[in-house]
Enzyme design. Sequence first.
Site, mmCIF file in Angstrom:
data_model
loop_
_atom_site.group_PDB
_atom_site.id
_atom_site.type_symbol
_atom_site.label_atom_id
_atom_site.label_comp_id
_atom_site.label_asym_id
_atom_site.label_seq_id
_atom_site.Cartn_x
_atom_site.Cartn_y
_atom_site.Cartn_z
ATOM 1 N N GLY A 130 0.877 -1.431 0.145
ATOM 2 C CA GLY A 130 -0.006 0.148 0.042
ATOM 3 C C GLY A 130 0.805 1.292 -0.084
ATOM 4 C CB SER A 132 -0.089 4.791 -5.452
ATOM 5 O OG SER A 132 1.396 4.846 -5.990
ATOM 6 C CB SER A 164 0.006 -4.769 -8.007
ATOM 7 O OG SER A 164 0.170 -3.817 -8.952
ATOM 8 C CD GLU A 249 8.702 -2.108 -7.729
ATOM 9 O OE1 GLU A 249 7.749 -2.310 -8.356
ATOM 10 O OE2 GLU A 249 8.797 -1.001 -7.417
ATOM 11 C CD GLU A 383 6.373 12.227 -17.388
ATOM 12 O OE1 GLU A 383 6.042 12.290 -18.253
ATOM 13 O OE2 GLU A 383 6.292 11.515 -16.542
#
Length: 398
Positions: A130, A132, A164, A249, A383
């Site tokens: 958990g 975003s 996810s 990750e 970005e």
Amino acid sequence: MRLRYDAATEEFRDELRSWLDAHAPSEDDVAAEPRESSAHLPAWAVRFQRRAFDDGWLVPGWGPEFGGRNATPEQVMVYFEEFSKLHVARSANPQGLGIVAPSLYDEGTEEQKAQWLLPTLRAEISWCVGMSEPGAGSDLAALSTRALVEGDEFVISGQKVWTSGAHHADVCLAFVRTDPDAPRHKGISVVIVPMDAPGITCRPLPELTAPDHADFNEVFFDEVRVPRDNLVGELNRGWAMAMGSLGHERAMLWVMQATAIERNLANLLALADDVLPDGSRRGDDPAFRETVGRLYTDAQAVWFLGYKGFATARHGQLAPEHLILKLYSSEVQQRLADAGMQVRGAAAVDVSDDPGGMSYDRGSWSLLWLRSFANTIAGGTSEIQRNIIAERLLGLPR
């Protein structure tokens, strides 16, 4: 300069290949029980992960008690090379094995390792992460999900999104704000939250390219209570853990991306034998040859950047390549998918237009192209990656 592995590392590779030949799940295994058919982990994935744990091939750089064999960094690199070449997933719960397990290994108490880490490694529980939120995507420090301390419990309220596998997960590693008055990058903590706790609502988000499949989720926390013992690491020191989790990750993700680029480049090159309407061979078209040449150069650059970064880090130095790899490899994948669309033309919009062996792994050029945009978002948008490179590598002002 030595541009090869030593003999001991190659022996390690041979041993791994033999083990994979004997135990890797087959396509029939996966087809018989796809991931979305189970509320937890498919039986074939559980069998494979447990066998890998027992045989020391799950996390080779760790000790045998944690599913490894104390492998050297070079051997770990070879390990990911071979898994990527065969397109074999170590786990059907990559968040659990790739993000949560290393975080618990680094920061968890001995009790947490016994309760949560070992069952994770043995595929007995599955995880989501958990991070975003609707107002905190690439800017993770803006997260607002709160965890108030009440006696021996945390009381959690807020929302996560793009989580996810949350609808399959048993447990969530949640990044929450425990000190709302602290500066943005402080006052964040990491808490283990069982997904069956009262007050949790999980809402899957179907994908446009696969309406019957959902991976992303919205997760709502309405005064969810968990024990304070579920705190991972120090209270209000979760930002460093967040950066560490993202580092786990990405650690060897570039190897899988480089392999996928090679695989899809071969699919593009296979189009060279197509006969064009004027009777000529596509491979004789100068524009096609230039496109393939540029993409081949890009593919090689991803490998070379990765190996250079690995060698630099292996000598205990900061590797600037690690800041560049995620941005570069994801945009190469996007350019490659776009090239396939351009070459195939109108035929590319047919989802059955499948050259075989595509990344993801049965997709058409059009699905690959659509999904390629996720590569430049997940794990840090292009970005944001450019900002990081500008500030941390080039020393430019914010």
